[in-house]
Design a protein around this motif. Sequence first.
Motif, short mmCIF file in Angstrom:
data_model
loop_
_atom_site.label_atom_id
_atom_site.label_comp_id
_atom_site.label_asym_id
_atom_site.label_seq_id
_atom_site.Cartn_x
_atom_site.Cartn_y
_atom_site.Cartn_z
N GLU A 98 -15.03 10.53 18.69
CA GLU A 98 -14.15 11.38 17.53
C GLU A 98 -15.04 11.90 16.50
OE1 GLU A 98 -10.99 13.12 16.28
OE2 GLU A 98 -10.96 12.04 18.23
N LYS A 153 -16.56 14.94 18.07
CA LYS A 153 -15.45 16.12 18.14
C LYS A 153 -15.15 16.53 16.82
CE LYS A 153 -10.55 16.76 19.54
NZ LYS A 153 -9.31 15.91 19.92
N GLN A 154 -15.27 15.69 15.68
CA GLN A 154 -14.93 16.25 14.28
C GLN A 154 -16.22 16.99 13.70
OE1 GLN A 154 -12.51 14.27 11.66
NE2 GLN A 154 -11.52 13.06 13.32
N ASP A 155 -17.29 16.82 14.53
CA ASP A 155 -18.58 17.39 14.01
C ASP A 155 -19.02 16.59 12.68
OD1 ASP A 155 -21.05 19.05 14.24
OD2 ASP A 155 -20.06 20.60 13.08
N ILE A 156 -18.89 15.16 12.85
CA ILE A 156 -19.34 14.47 11.82
C ILE A 156 -20.53 13.97 12.06
CG2 ILE A 156 -18.68 12.49 10.08
CD1 ILE A 156 -15.81 12.86 10.91
N PHE A 169 -12.15 9.63 7.58
CA PHE A 169 -12.04 9.28 8.87
C PHE A 169 -11.15 8.20 9.37
CE2 PHE A 169 -13.54 7.73 13.10
CZ PHE A 169 -13.87 8.82 13.83
N ALA A 229 -17.85 18.61 6.41
CA ALA A 229 -17.31 17.69 7.28
C ALA A 229 -16.01 17.20 6.74
CB ALA A 229 -17.99 16.44 7.53
N PRO A 230 -14.96 16.61 7.34
CA PRO A 230 -13.94 15.98 6.83
C PRO A 230 -14.27 14.86 5.61
CG PRO A 230 -13.57 16.03 8.99
CD PRO A 230 -14.90 16.54 8.72
#
Length: 343
Positions: A57, A60-63, A43, A39-40
Amino acid sequence: MKAVFKTFFILLLLSAIAVGGYGYIEYEKFTKQTVSESAPKSFLIAKGSSIKRVALELEKQDIIKPAWQFQVLAKITKQDTKIKAGEFPLEAGMTAQQVLDRFTSGKTISYNSSIIEGYTYKDLVKNIKADPNLVQTLTDEDYADIMTKIGSKFKKPEGWFFPDTYNYPRGTTDLEFLKRSHAAMVKYLNTEWEGRDPSVPLKSPYEALILASIVEKETGVPEERPFIAQVFHNRLRKGMMLQTDPTVIYSMGDRFKGNIRKSDLRRKHPFNTYTRTGLTPTPIATPSAEAIDAVLHPEDTKALYFVARGDGTSQFSNSYRDHKRAVVKYQLRGNAKAYQGDK
């Protein structure tokens, strides 16, 4: 008919229990979900973002997903209206609740940029333009008229930005950064001016800023700043020229290649303190807080001269005769015939 209704009611009740059980199981799975290694690492929440926008969001970012359950969690914990704007750090293994807590804590990622003491405004601009952490919005024309851009009452930018390391959130612009630094310098200078030594022969905070910039460029070791400042005070009181090389170097601009010639010392220029008395028209660099303090709280000395010993320290002298001896000893290695000061 009653039997049919009873059977229907039982089936409806069992369905509700089944759905509720399924929902509970899914919610349990959601609360045990953690941020993955892939994951990022951060955020970004924009100003004015709703919990719905944040949840979508995240999904969407698969967090953290699904979005609707993150919204439910926020409402249950009454945190749906408490999220803050900014860029937040994320670590693998964080639960949905921990992510939500992070968003409401206000503990955003901080970036930093520095303004170095002794830098000229030209140096400062070059550094800001190359800074990847600041959002670049200023043009060369803006920098040329920066005091107007930042809303300052002062006209010349040299020396007016406080040297320090500044922390700030993502999205900070070059203009915002300079406004903050300028405000810090104005506040510090005015505060110190109010508590200055009453014997200081300066007429305004700006004169203190100018002299502090000269002291900054002349000082080899920090502890000598107050002594160097007092030498300049003594010369100003006597109407002597300051005769300080950094002002000559500043007057030379790009012509300076590492050496000062005799012709440079004799050249008439507003910043050449070998050809005119008093202070330079503006500062010649960015003075540190210590240089400002030294100018406003100098050490008690009658010295009128100083010369570099070659190890970073200076030899101070009360008379020209003693100064000449010091120059021969420390600069000319004992060769008195090479002394050019009287010519």
